[in-house]
Each structure stands twice: as C-alpha cells, then as structure tokens.
Design a protein around this motif. Sequence first.
Motif, PDB file in Angstrom:
ATOM      1  N   GLU A 166      -4.423  12.211  -7.453  1.00 16.53           N
ATOM      2  CA  GLU A 166      -4.826  10.802  -7.372  1.00 16.53           C
ATOM      3  C   GLU A 166      -5.063  10.376  -5.922  1.00 16.53           C
ATOM      4  O   GLU A 166      -6.017   9.645  -5.624  1.00 16.53           O
ATOM      5  CB  GLU A 166      -3.759   9.907  -8.015  1.00 16.53           C
ATOM      6  N   ILE A 167      -4.216  10.847  -5.025  1.00 16.61           N
ATOM      7  CA  ILE A 167      -4.388  10.523  -3.598  1.00 16.61           C
ATOM      8  C   ILE A 167      -5.691  11.110  -3.075  1.00 16.61           C
ATOM      9  O   ILE A 167      -6.447  10.440  -2.366  1.00 16.61           O
ATOM     10  CB  ILE A 167      -3.186  11.026  -2.773  1.00 16.61           C
TER      11      ILE A 167
ATOM     12  N   GLN B 161      -8.619   9.057  -4.375  1.00 12.85           N
ATOM     13  CA  GLN B 161      -8.712   7.769  -3.680  1.00 12.85           C
ATOM     14  C   GLN B 161      -9.237   7.933  -2.255  1.00 12.85           C
ATOM     15  O   GLN B 161     -10.058   7.133  -1.786  1.00 12.85           O
ATOM     16  CB  GLN B 161      -7.342   7.066  -3.659  1.00 12.85           C
ATOM     17  N   LEU B 162      -8.765   8.972  -1.563  1.00 14.03           N
ATOM     18  CA  LEU B 162      -9.244   9.239  -0.200  1.00 14.03           C
ATOM     19  C   LEU B 162     -10.744   9.507  -0.190  1.00 14.03           C
ATOM     20  O   LEU B 162     -11.478   8.946   0.629  1.00 14.03           O
ATOM     21  CB  LEU B 162      -8.525  10.469   0.370  1.00 14.03           C
TER      22      LEU B 162
ATOM     23  N   LYS C 187       2.897  11.757   2.833  1.00 12.84           N
ATOM     24  CA  LYS C 187       2.543  11.884   1.411  1.00 12.84           C
ATOM     25  C   LYS C 187       1.140  12.458   1.254  1.00 12.84           C
ATOM     26  O   LYS C 187       0.892  13.299   0.398  1.00 12.84           O
ATOM     27  CB  LYS C 187       2.652  10.517   0.734  1.00 12.84           C
ATOM     28  N   VAL C 188       0.219  12.017   2.099  1.00  9.23           N
ATOM     29  CA  VAL C 188      -1.170  12.462   2.007  1.00  9.23           C
ATOM     30  C   VAL C 188      -1.320  13.931   2.395  1.00  9.23           C
ATOM     31  O   VAL C 188      -2.041  14.688   1.748  1.00  9.23           O
ATOM     32  CB  VAL C 188      -2.090  11.577   2.881  1.00  9.23           C
TER      33      VAL C 188
ATOM     34  N   ILE D  56       3.168   7.253   4.427  1.00  8.94           N
ATOM     35  CA  ILE D  56       1.852   7.465   3.813  1.00  8.94           C
ATOM     36  C   ILE D  56       1.207   8.761   4.299  1.00  8.94           C
ATOM     37  O   ILE D  56       0.749   9.577   3.499  1.00  8.94           O
ATOM     38  CB  ILE D  56       0.926   6.259   4.070  1.00  8.94           C
TER      39      ILE D  56
ATOM     40  N   ILE E 141       0.903   4.187  -2.917  1.00  5.24           N
ATOM     41  CA  ILE E 141       0.597   5.581  -2.595  1.00  5.24           C
ATOM     42  C   ILE E 141       1.750   6.497  -2.978  1.00  5.24           C
ATOM     43  O   ILE E 141       1.537   7.601  -3.474  1.00  5.24           O
ATOM     44  CB  ILE E 141       0.207   5.722  -1.104  1.00  5.24           C
TER      45      ILE E 141
ATOM     46  N   MET F 152       1.568   7.687  -6.493  1.00  6.35           N
ATOM     47  CA  MET F 152       0.437   8.552  -6.862  1.00  6.35           C
ATOM     48  C   MET F 152       0.812  10.020  -6.724  1.00  6.35           C
ATOM     49  O   MET F 152       1.594  10.394  -5.860  1.00  6.35           O
ATOM     50  CB  MET F 152      -0.767   8.285  -5.950  1.00  6.35           C
TER      51      MET F 152
ATOM     52  N   ARG G 221      -2.467  -1.111   7.338  1.00  2.75           N
ATOM     53  CA  ARG G 221      -1.039  -0.797   7.181  1.00  2.75           C
ATOM     54  C   ARG G 221      -0.310  -0.725   8.522  1.00  2.75           C
ATOM     55  O   ARG G 221       0.899  -0.742   8.578  1.00  2.75           O
ATOM     56  CB  ARG G 221      -0.857   0.491   6.386  1.00  2.75           C
TER      57      ARG G 221
ATOM     58  N   GLN H 254       0.832  -1.193   0.000  1.00  2.00           N
ATOM     59  CA  GLN H 254       0.000   0.000   0.000  1.00  2.00           C
ATOM     60  C   GLN H 254       0.873   1.251   0.000  1.00  2.00           C
ATOM     61  O   GLN H 254       0.606   2.207  -0.716  1.00  2.00           O
ATOM     62  CB  GLN H 254      -0.924  -0.004   1.224  1.00  2.00           C
ATOM     63  N   SER H 255       1.936   1.229   0.780  1.00  2.00           N
ATOM     64  CA  SER H 255       2.849   2.366   0.857  1.00  2.00           C
ATOM     65  C   SER H 255       3.489   2.656  -0.500  1.00  2.00           C
ATOM     66  O   SER H 255       3.552   3.798  -0.938  1.00  2.00           O
ATOM     67  CB  SER H 255       3.930   2.084   1.906  1.00  2.00           C
TER      68      SER H 255
END
Length: 198
Positions: free
Chosen positions: A17-18, A21-22, A94-95, A91, A10, A13, A142, A6-7
Amino acid sequence: MKRKSQSELIMEMNDREITLQLILTQLSILILALIGSAFLFDAFWADWSSQFDFHTTELLVYGVIPGLMVLLIDLFLVYRLPQRMYDDGGINVKVFKNRSSISIIGITLLVAVSEEMLFRGVLHAEFGYVVASVLFAVMHIRYLTKIVLLVSVLFVSFFIGYMYEVTGNLLVTIVAHFLIDVVLAFWIRFGKWGEVDE
C-alpha cells in the motif's frame, strides 16, 4: 472522532500500500509538471529540452558535490542531535526499512525526477527561485511542526534551487536530489538510522 495524522495513516499501511501511494503521488506530481508546463511554457518541447544538459563537469560540480555536502550535514545532525528532533514520526523508516535495493533506487529516482520537474523545471523556471523553494518545503508538510526537519528541508530546497539558478540544468538538480534521497534511504534500510528510529 479525531482525525488521524499522516504518520498514523502510513503506519497502518502495509509495504504494498505504501509503494502504491508513493508511486501514485509521484506520478501525480509528474503529470502536474507536464500539465503546468503545457500552459506556462511558450514552446513545450523546446523549453523542456533546454533544461536538460548532460555536461559531466557541471553534473559533478553542481549535482554530486552539493548532494554529498547535504548528506554529510544530514548525517552529522542525525548523530549529534537528540532523536526526537530528527524524527518524522517513523515515516521514512516505514517507507524504506523493508524495501529491496532495486525498489529503493526506483522510488528515489522517480521522486527526484518528478519533484525536480515540477518545482525547478516548471515553478522555478516560471515563478522564480524563492517561490519554488518555499513551495517545495511546504510540500513536505509533515516537517512543519519539527523545527530541525523544517530548517533542513528549507536549506536543501534553497540549496538545490540555487544549483538550478546557476546552471538552468534540471539534470543537476535531479542528480543532487536523487543522491541525497537514495543514500539516506539505503542508510535507513541497512544502516543505523533505522535502528535508532525504531
């Protein structure tokens, strides 16, 4: 060919895109809560409305104060434990690292509302405290290989679940969940967390 984590997915992305997806994930959780409640609740509107009570003292005592307590524990651990023990693979950085303040508020509010409606509003209300709290922790898959993060999410899940157990008020858990997420997101965006994890 090795399946990507998953990491890793992400990290590949871009911010748009993040965000997509969120939002899709949280809307799916919200829809699942509504569909589940349509099947499980005896009286759909009455059962939902009975879980929302705007009572200022209750929101403060069972929402804001517990949320601040969790934040203090989290921030204490972040600065006391080795970075590897609190690292989710980058993650969260990044988010949130490049997100606007309005976007942070919007996303963390959507997360708090959708997750609390499903896990407390439906699962806790219908299947009990332990089932809902464990499922909430398992959803954060995760964290399952990171003992500190796993214990942390279990603690938060049972703690917030207990606030719902005491009050039966979803607004209390939404406030606590939102407060924790939004402050940690801003901490990542503007504070030292993002610098530490990068």
